[in-house]
Design a protein around this motif. Structure first.
Motif, short mmCIF file in Angstrom:
data_model
loop_
_atom_site.label_atom_id
_atom_site.label_comp_id
_atom_site.label_asym_id
_atom_site.label_seq_id
_atom_site.Cartn_x
_atom_site.Cartn_y
_atom_site.Cartn_z
N PRO A 138 -66.56 -18.58 40.43
CA PRO A 138 -67.81 -18.05 40.96
C PRO A 138 -68.94 -18.09 39.94
N ASP A 139 -68.57 -18.35 38.71
CA ASP A 139 -69.53 -18.37 37.60
C ASP A 139 -70.66 -19.36 37.86
N GLY A 140 -71.88 -18.93 37.64
CA GLY A 140 -73.03 -19.82 37.79
C GLY A 140 -72.99 -21.00 36.84
N ASN A 141 -72.10 -20.94 35.83
CA ASN A 141 -71.98 -22.05 34.88
C ASN A 141 -71.18 -23.21 35.46
N PHE A 142 -70.49 -22.98 36.57
CA PHE A 142 -69.75 -24.08 37.19
C PHE A 142 -70.68 -24.77 38.19
N ASP A 143 -71.34 -25.82 37.72
CA ASP A 143 -72.42 -26.44 38.48
C ASP A 143 -71.98 -26.99 39.83
N PHE A 144 -70.81 -27.62 39.90
CA PHE A 144 -70.36 -28.21 41.16
C PHE A 144 -70.28 -27.14 42.23
N GLY A 145 -69.65 -26.03 41.90
CA GLY A 145 -69.51 -24.94 42.87
C GLY A 145 -70.84 -24.33 43.25
N LYS A 146 -71.70 -24.16 42.25
CA LYS A 146 -73.02 -23.58 42.51
C LYS A 146 -73.80 -24.45 43.49
N ARG A 147 -73.81 -25.76 43.24
CA ARG A 147 -74.54 -26.69 44.13
C ARG A 147 -73.89 -26.72 45.51
N TRP A 148 -72.57 -26.68 45.58
CA TRP A 148 -71.84 -26.70 46.85
C TRP A 148 -72.25 -25.52 47.73
N TRP A 149 -72.22 -24.31 47.16
CA TRP A 149 -72.54 -23.12 47.93
C TRP A 149 -74.01 -23.07 48.32
N GLU A 150 -74.88 -23.54 47.44
CA GLU A 150 -76.30 -23.58 47.78
C GLU A 150 -76.52 -24.47 49.00
N PHE A 151 -75.84 -25.61 49.03
CA PHE A 151 -76.01 -26.54 50.16
C PHE A 151 -75.45 -25.94 51.45
N PHE A 152 -74.21 -25.46 51.42
CA PHE A 152 -73.59 -24.96 52.66
C PHE A 152 -74.21 -23.65 53.13
N ASN A 153 -74.61 -22.81 52.20
CA ASN A 153 -75.34 -21.60 52.61
C ASN A 153 -76.69 -21.96 53.21
N GLY A 154 -77.32 -23.01 52.67
CA GLY A 154 -78.58 -23.49 53.22
C GLY A 154 -78.41 -24.04 54.63
N LEU A 155 -77.32 -24.79 54.85
CA LEU A 155 -77.03 -25.29 56.20
C LEU A 155 -76.88 -24.13 57.18
N SER A 156 -76.13 -23.12 56.76
CA SER A 156 -75.89 -21.96 57.63
C SER A 156 -77.19 -21.23 57.94
N ALA A 157 -78.05 -21.10 56.94
CA ALA A 157 -79.29 -20.34 57.10
C ALA A 157 -80.38 -21.13 57.81
N SER A 158 -80.21 -22.44 57.91
CA SER A 158 -81.26 -23.31 58.45
C SER A 158 -81.54 -23.07 59.93
N ARG A 159 -80.55 -22.57 60.66
CA ARG A 159 -80.64 -22.39 62.12
C ARG A 159 -80.83 -23.73 62.85
N ASP A 160 -80.45 -24.81 62.16
CA ASP A 160 -80.50 -26.13 62.80
C ASP A 160 -79.33 -26.34 63.74
N TYR A 161 -78.33 -25.48 63.64
CA TYR A 161 -77.11 -25.62 64.44
C TYR A 161 -76.83 -24.31 65.16
N SER A 162 -76.09 -24.40 66.24
CA SER A 162 -75.83 -23.20 67.04
C SER A 162 -74.70 -22.34 66.49
N ILE A 163 -74.22 -22.68 65.30
CA ILE A 163 -73.19 -21.90 64.62
C ILE A 163 -73.83 -21.24 63.41
N SER A 164 -73.55 -19.96 63.20
CA SER A 164 -74.25 -19.24 62.14
C SER A 164 -73.65 -19.45 60.75
N ARG A 165 -72.35 -19.81 60.66
CA ARG A 165 -71.74 -20.02 59.34
C ARG A 165 -71.00 -21.35 59.30
N ILE A 166 -71.39 -22.19 58.36
CA ILE A 166 -70.76 -23.50 58.17
C ILE A 166 -70.17 -23.53 56.77
N ARG A 167 -68.89 -23.84 56.69
CA ARG A 167 -68.19 -23.90 55.41
C ARG A 167 -67.58 -25.28 55.23
#
Length: 198
Positions: A138-167
């Motif tokens: 979960p450490d912010g120093n692990f760049d791959f994970g940080k970028r991964w969660w930013e992208f998928f959390n962004g997808l979920s928050a975008s409201r572009d899809y009819s599903i609220s959480r995408i993992r």
């Protein structure tokens, strides 16, 4: 989202197919191939294309799995429970290159003294050919994970899809994906056989 009756129809078809197809063909027929039960065809195409573009894979290498794909769960603890507004849409990327890149970064992180509580659990999944990002450091120093969660959390928050959480998760190749998905299908098959004997 499908109506409860439509999901019941899909469950009935799934149970019927368990008597007709091998475990592998069940996994392919109901999970690997076909439409996604919980979002429209247009949304599914757009979602797959968007993920594929970011991770430089072919859209065919991005698929929904689990209850979001089927409309119901087949995991033992939630077997045949309907997909709901509280459920996640689980998407997997099948890519040796992406898998190996993440694996190298995880190895480097740990090798340089990085510690995280879920490392042993992540390694269990790694042995099965897939990477669960919720097990990554979960450490912010692990760049791959940080970028991964930013992208998928962004997808979920975008409201572009009819599903609220995408993992998302990553599989090394199709063989590992099919093997893992086949386990739950096989458990359903055994459960159905017991039910029929009653």
């Amino acid at each position: 989202m499908l109506s409860p009756d439509a999901i019941e129809d899909r469950i009935a078809q799934f149970k019927l197919d368990l008597t007709k197809y091998s475990t592998l063909n069940m996994a392919r027929r109901h999970i690997i191939f076909g439409e996604c039960a919980t979002i429209s065809a247009d949304e599914y195409f757009d979602l797959r294309s968007r993920i594929a573009k970011l991770y430089s894979v072919h859209p065919n290498e991005v698929i929904a799995v689990g209850s979001g794909k089927l409309g119901f769960s087949i995991s033992p603890r939630k077997r045949y429970r309907h997909f709901s507004n509280d459920s996640d849409l689980d998407v997997v990327i099948i890519s040796e290159e992406l898998f190996d890149r993440c694996w190298r970064e995880l190895f480097r992180y740990e090798n340089q003294g990085g510690y995280w509580e879920k490392a042993p659990k992540l390694k269990e999944y790694l042995f099965r050919g897939w990477i669960r990002p919720d097990m990554m450091p979960p450490d912010g120093n692990f760049d791959f994970g940080k970028r991964w969660w930013e992208f998928f959390n962004g997808l979920s928050a975008s409201r572009d899809y009819s599903i609220s959480r995408i993992r998302g998760a990553i599989y090394k190749n199709w063989s590992f994906l099919e093997a893992y998905q086949s386990v739950a299908v096989d458990q359903c098959s055994k459960h159905s056989a017991v039910e029929r004997e009653k």
